[in-house]
Structure formats: C-alpha cells, structure tokens
Design a protein around this motif. Structure first.
Motif, PDB file in Angstrom:
ATOM      1  N   ALA A   1      -0.704  -5.398   7.480  1.00 57.27           N
ATOM      2  CA  ALA A   1      -0.502  -6.537   8.391  1.00 57.27           C
ATOM      3  C   ALA A   1      -1.475  -6.459   9.560  1.00 57.27           C
ATOM      4  CB  ALA A   1       0.941  -6.555   8.891  1.00 57.27           C
ATOM      5  N   GLU A   2      -1.673  -5.258  10.100  1.00 55.72           N
ATOM      6  CA  GLU A   2      -2.613  -5.087  11.213  1.00 55.72           C
ATOM      7  C   GLU A   2      -4.056  -5.341  10.780  1.00 55.72           C
ATOM      8  OE1 GLU A   2      -1.722  -1.187  12.615  1.00 55.72           O
ATOM      9  OE2 GLU A   2       0.134  -1.793  13.624  1.00 55.72           O
ATOM     10  N   LEU A   3      -4.324  -5.210   9.474  1.00 56.31           N
ATOM     11  CA  LEU A   3      -5.657  -5.514   8.948  1.00 56.31           C
ATOM     12  C   LEU A   3      -5.784  -6.986   8.553  1.00 56.31           C
ATOM     13  CD1 LEU A   3      -6.301  -2.311   6.794  1.00 56.31           C
ATOM     14  CD2 LEU A   3      -7.359  -2.904   8.978  1.00 56.31           C
ATOM     15  N   GLY A   4      -4.752  -7.769   8.867  1.00 60.96           N
ATOM     16  CA  GLY A   4      -4.832  -9.213   8.662  1.00 60.96           C
ATOM     17  C   GLY A   4      -4.250  -9.727   7.365  1.00 60.96           C
ATOM     18  N   VAL A   5      -3.680  -8.834   6.539  1.00 60.31           N
ATOM     19  CA  VAL A   5      -3.126  -9.260   5.252  1.00 60.31           C
ATOM     20  C   VAL A   5      -1.743  -9.849   5.475  1.00 60.31           C
ATOM     21  CG1 VAL A   5      -2.391  -8.503   2.959  1.00 60.31           C
ATOM     22  CG2 VAL A   5      -4.429  -7.497   4.021  1.00 60.31           C
ATOM     23  N   SER A   6      -1.569 -11.113   5.112  1.00 56.66           N
ATOM     24  CA  SER A   6      -0.286 -11.780   5.327  1.00 56.66           C
ATOM     25  C   SER A   6       0.629 -11.707   4.108  1.00 56.66           C
ATOM     26  CB  SER A   6      -0.509 -13.255   5.690  1.00 56.66           C
ATOM     27  OG  SER A   6      -1.223 -13.915   4.660  1.00 56.66           O
ATOM     28  N   ASP A   7       0.077 -11.368   2.950  1.00 54.70           N
ATOM     29  CA  ASP A   7       0.869 -11.343   1.720  1.00 54.70           C
ATOM     30  C   ASP A   7       0.812  -9.958   1.093  1.00 54.70           C
ATOM     31  OD1 ASP A   7       2.217 -11.770  -0.613  1.00 54.70           O
ATOM     32  OD2 ASP A   7       0.966 -13.435  -1.324  1.00 54.70           O
ATOM     33  N   SER A   8       1.612  -9.039   1.622  1.00 53.48           N
ATOM     34  CA  SER A   8       1.800  -7.738   0.987  1.00 53.48           C
ATOM     35  C   SER A   8       3.276  -7.591   0.653  1.00 53.48           C
ATOM     36  CB  SER A   8       1.345  -6.585   1.891  1.00 53.48           C
ATOM     37  OG  SER A   8       2.141  -6.509   3.061  1.00 53.48           O
ATOM     38  N   ALA A   9       3.576  -6.904  -0.425  1.00 52.68           N
ATOM     39  CA  ALA A   9       4.961  -6.756  -0.857  1.00 52.68           C
ATOM     40  C   ALA A   9       5.136  -5.423  -1.548  1.00 52.68           C
ATOM     41  CB  ALA A   9       5.358  -7.907  -1.793  1.00 52.68           C
ATOM     42  N   HIS A  10       6.392  -4.995  -1.612  1.00 53.44           N
ATOM     43  CA  HIS A  10       6.730  -3.715  -2.212  1.00 53.44           C
ATOM     44  C   HIS A  10       6.926  -3.889  -3.706  1.00 53.44           C
ATOM     45  CE1 HIS A  10       9.540   0.049  -2.176  1.00 53.44           C
ATOM     46  NE2 HIS A  10       8.314   0.348  -2.566  1.00 53.44           N
ATOM     47  N   LEU A  11       6.201  -3.136  -4.497  1.00 51.15           N
ATOM     48  CA  LEU A  11       6.405  -3.091  -5.943  1.00 51.15           C
ATOM     49  C   LEU A  11       7.428  -1.981  -6.184  1.00 51.15           C
ATOM     50  CD1 LEU A  11       5.369  -4.423  -8.533  1.00 51.15           C
ATOM     51  CD2 LEU A  11       3.574  -2.693  -8.623  1.00 51.15           C
ATOM     52  N   ASP A  12       8.680  -2.350  -6.119  1.00 47.43           N
ATOM     53  CA  ASP A  12       9.783  -1.393  -6.038  1.00 47.43           C
ATOM     54  C   ASP A  12      10.282  -1.049  -7.441  1.00 47.43           C
ATOM     55  OD1 ASP A  12      11.754   0.215  -5.065  1.00 47.43           O
ATOM     56  OD2 ASP A  12      13.087  -1.397  -4.441  1.00 47.43           O
ATOM     57  N   ILE A  13       9.757   0.045  -7.988  1.00 47.81           N
ATOM     58  CA  ILE A  13      10.162   0.497  -9.318  1.00 47.81           C
ATOM     59  C   ILE A  13      11.035   1.736  -9.148  1.00 47.81           C
ATOM     60  CG2 ILE A  13       9.350   1.409 -11.529  1.00 47.81           C
ATOM     61  CD1 ILE A  13       6.831  -0.235 -11.208  1.00 47.81           C
ATOM     62  N   ILE A  14      12.303   1.591  -9.486  1.00 49.65           N
ATOM     63  CA  ILE A  14      13.249   2.679  -9.254  1.00 49.65           C
ATOM     64  C   ILE A  14      13.639   3.407 -10.533  1.00 49.65           C
ATOM     65  CG2 ILE A  14      14.168   1.648  -7.145  1.00 49.65           C
ATOM     66  CD1 ILE A  14      16.512   0.594  -8.769  1.00 49.65           C
ATOM     67  N   ASP A  15      13.397   2.796 -11.695  1.00 49.31           N
ATOM     68  CA  ASP A  15      13.694   3.441 -12.971  1.00 49.31           C
ATOM     69  C   ASP A  15      12.922   2.714 -14.070  1.00 49.31           C
ATOM     70  OD1 ASP A  15      15.196   1.088 -13.712  1.00 49.31           O
ATOM     71  OD2 ASP A  15      16.926   1.899 -12.662  1.00 49.31           O
ATOM     72  N   PRO A  16      12.834   3.300 -15.272  1.00 51.53           N
ATOM     73  CA  PRO A  16      12.075   2.654 -16.352  1.00 51.53           C
ATOM     74  C   PRO A  16      12.594   1.274 -16.721  1.00 51.53           C
ATOM     75  CG  PRO A  16      12.413   4.975 -16.852  1.00 51.53           C
ATOM     76  CD  PRO A  16      13.239   4.666 -15.642  1.00 51.53           C
TER      77      PRO A  16
ATOM     78  N   LEU B   1     -12.246  -5.408  -0.840  1.00 48.01           N
ATOM     79  CA  LEU B   1     -12.427  -5.437  -2.294  1.00 48.01           C
ATOM     80  C   LEU B   1     -11.322  -6.225  -2.991  1.00 48.01           C
ATOM     81  CD1 LEU B   1     -13.508  -1.728  -2.872  1.00 48.01           C
ATOM     82  CD2 LEU B   1     -14.958  -3.756  -3.057  1.00 48.01           C
ATOM     83  N   CYS B   2     -10.155  -6.296  -2.375  1.00 47.41           N
ATOM     84  CA  CYS B   2      -9.064  -7.100  -2.933  1.00 47.41           C
ATOM     85  C   CYS B   2      -9.285  -8.601  -2.724  1.00 47.41           C
ATOM     86  CB  CYS B   2      -7.733  -6.714  -2.296  1.00 47.41           C
ATOM     87  SG  CYS B   2      -7.140  -5.072  -2.755  1.00 47.41           S
ATOM     88  N   GLY B   3     -10.182  -8.961  -1.799  1.00 42.50           N
ATOM     89  CA  GLY B   3     -10.450 -10.370  -1.527  1.00 42.50           C
ATOM     90  C   GLY B   3     -10.281 -10.771  -0.083  1.00 42.50           C
ATOM     91  N   GLY B   4     -10.023  -9.800   0.817  1.00 43.34           N
ATOM     92  CA  GLY B   4      -9.893 -10.117   2.231  1.00 43.34           C
ATOM     93  C   GLY B   4      -8.458 -10.378   2.655  1.00 43.34           C
ATOM     94  N   PRO B   5      -8.260 -10.864   3.873  1.00 43.35           N
ATOM     95  CA  PRO B   5      -6.909 -11.047   4.414  1.00 43.35           C
ATOM     96  C   PRO B   5      -6.002 -11.946   3.580  1.00 43.35           C
ATOM     97  CG  PRO B   5      -8.539 -11.195   6.161  1.00 43.35           C
ATOM     98  CD  PRO B   5      -9.305 -11.152   4.872  1.00 43.35           C
ATOM     99  N   ARG B   6      -6.574 -12.850   2.791  1.00 48.48           N
ATOM    100  CA  ARG B   6      -5.739 -13.729   1.965  1.00 48.48           C
ATOM    101  C   ARG B   6      -5.309 -13.085   0.650  1.00 48.48           C
ATOM    102  NH1 ARG B   6      -8.484 -19.765   2.516  1.00 48.48           N
ATOM    103  NH2 ARG B   6      -8.308 -19.938   4.799  1.00 48.48           N
ATOM    104  N   ALA B   7      -5.726 -11.858   0.409  1.00 44.74           N
ATOM    105  CA  ALA B   7      -5.402 -11.176  -0.846  1.00 44.74           C
ATOM    106  C   ALA B   7      -3.905 -10.892  -0.944  1.00 44.74           C
ATOM    107  CB  ALA B   7      -6.185  -9.874  -0.949  1.00 44.74           C
TER     108      ALA B   7
END
Length: 315
Positions: free
Chosen positions: A87-102, A57-63
């Motif tokens: 990564a095991e599902l083929g997604v090469s571009d995943s990243a952490h949305l690291d929100i630690i405070d407002p 639904l995000c667009g596949g491995p290139r999402a």
C-alpha cells in the motif's frame, strides 16, 4: 477477470506440446513471465529497492498482487505486514491468497484469485509447509498457468525463493566444507527447472551446503542469493541482480567428485567447479545481440541461458 476454465485448458494443452513448440507458443503470449527470487531480509522500511522493482515488474501501482504466506507460521501476520508495504508503494489492489489446507487449495475461489493476479508474492517460512499444502492441487496448476500463459510475475523471499526451484533445497545444516548428504532436496513449484536456489547465502555461510547438494545433483546449477538481494529472471531474455548483495552462481555440470565412494556426511572432493559472482546492479542477457552477452565468458553465457529457459508447465 480471465475465465478460469479457458486458461486451465490452455495450460493443459500447452503441457502436451513438444519443448520447441511450447517455447514458440510461450513466446507469443501477451507478457513475458518474470521470477523475482529474494534471498530474504529484504528492506521493507526505507528505500525498498527490491519490492519497488517487484511492483514495477507486476505492472505498477495498478497491478493486482496476491500474497501467498502459507509457508509462514503466522500467515495472517505476514500478510498484513506485506499489505502495508505494498500500500505504501502505491498498490491499491493487494489481497491475501489464504491457503490453509489442500482442500482450500483446490477451491475455485483460490484458483480465480491466482488466475486474475498480475503478481504472486510468496513469503518466507518453511518451504516444505507450503508444498504440503499446494502440491498437485488446482492452486499449483493455476500458478503455472498464470506464469506461463499470462506472464504473471512470481516473487518469493527466503523460503519463497527456495520453493521456486523444481529441485528444492528443503533443509540441511550449513557445513563449513561440503559433505555428502548435508542437505535434503524435495520437489518445489518448478518455475526454475535447471537450478537449485539457496537464500541468506553469504550471511549464513551456505556455500558448503550448496556445493553439497550439487555433488548430489551435478546436472543442476546452484544459485545462492544474499539477503536484501534479488535475482530477477526474465523468461527467455535475461537475469538481473537487484539490491545490496550478490548472487553466487555455482556450475557443477562438469564436476568430478567422490560422492559415490564415500559415506554420508564425509567430506567431499569436488573438482572442476565453476563459480560466478554476480553483484547487484548488473544484468546478464541471454541474447547474442546484447553487449552484456558478448562480454560474458562462454560458461556464464551457458548458465544464464539455462536459468532463463522456459521450464515445463505443470498441468
């Protein structure tokens, strides 16, 4: 990369439109926004049916998928676990949305990450912790802009599913029978405006809890999602149940109860409550031309239409 200022201005302008004009404007966007509300404990090791569907639904491995793990007590550990799965599902571009405070939630870096994403995945944990970090921040507004204007797919598991509601089930015990004020509601992200989502539903016996909050808010639908089960909401079109369990849909809009006549934690009388059990593998359309729509009873058609209706964009 999309221009942050342009998208945010479009989002603010859309929020000023009347509801009918807003719905028409949203229908003309490039992609239809989808929500994937997971009841928790989704399979991450074997077939991974739900997470595969989410990636699709995000667009596949290139999402471009961004993981928001701020609800967790171990946000980095949770992020690393999902990074490996994607990564095991083929997604090469995943990243952490690291929100630690407002303050971080108001940063241009976080906003740009959200607006450039094809998918935002919200982990489990404590939904109140997440809302304390993002409520009325630029990240909160960017999430709405990404969903409503770009058609970003927003998924959440456990607490990440509960937080998708506008009226969020924040905490509360799971009484065997419904009680007045057994659970507490708070404000969530607001992608689902007419329903309250609960998770780990059958496994933790939470029907009594969901009925309790519906006695408090009978204008809402109640959505109880089992573990390793997801409710996919395709804005304006349909809902689909994916995984191993079921979604329990509780409609209290014609409810009669003694809520106003009893004290806190006394047993509730609840009359004229409608319950629909939606098993995995089924899709329910909001379109009158679809076969699944024609086979549904009128009460379920109405409930599905409420679930898929575009909520207000929060600017």
């Amino acid at each position: 990369m999309f221009k942050r200022r342009e998208l945010m201005l479009r989002g603010a302008a859309l929020g000023l439109l009347p509801l009918h004009a807003r719905a028409q404007a949203l229908a003309a966007t490039r992609r239809v926004g989808r929500l994937v509300a997971i009841g928790g404990a989704e399979d991450r090791l074997q077939d991974r049916v739900i997470l595969r569907r989410y990636v699709e639904l995000c667009g596949g491995p290139r999402a471009r998928i961004r993981v928001l793990s701020a609800a967790s007590g171990d946000p980095r550990g949770v992020w690393l676990a999902y990074q490996q799965v994607f990564a095991e599902l083929g997604v090469s571009d995943s990243a952490h949305l690291d929100i630690i405070d407002p303050t971080h939630a108001n940063s241009a870096e976080v906003v740009d990450q959200i607006l450039d994403a094809d998918g935002i995945f919200i982990s489990g944990g404590d939904q109140r912790r997440l809302m304390d970090l993002v409520w009325e921040t630029e990240a909160f507004r960017a999430l709405h802009t990404a969903f409503h204007l770009r058609g970003c797919c927003v998924g959440g598991t456990s607490a990440g599913a509960a937080v998708l509601s506008r009226h969020m089930l924040a905490q509360g015990a799971a009484p065997r029978l419904p009680e007045k004020e057994a659970a507490e509601l708070d404000l969530g992200l607001g992608f689902v405006s007419k329903a309250i989502i609960d998770q780990h539903f059958s496994e933790r016996g939470r029907l009594g809890r969901l009925l309790s909050v519906l006695a408090q808010r009978p204008d809402m639908l109640g959505v109880g999602i089992d573990e390793d089960t997801a409710l996919v909401i395709e804005r304006g079109l349909s809902v689909e149940v994916v995984g191993q369990g079921a979604v329990t849909l509780v409609d209290g809009r014609q409810l009669r109860s003694n809520f106003d006549d009893i004290d806190s934690h006394e047993r509730l009388e609840m009359l004229n409550v409608r319950v629909h059990l939606l098993p995995a593998g089924r899709r329910y359309s909001a379109s009158s031309g679809d076969y699944s729509f024609r086979r549904m009873p009128p009460s379920l058609r109405d409930a599905v239409s409420l679930l898929v209706a575009p909520g207000p964009i929060r600017g």
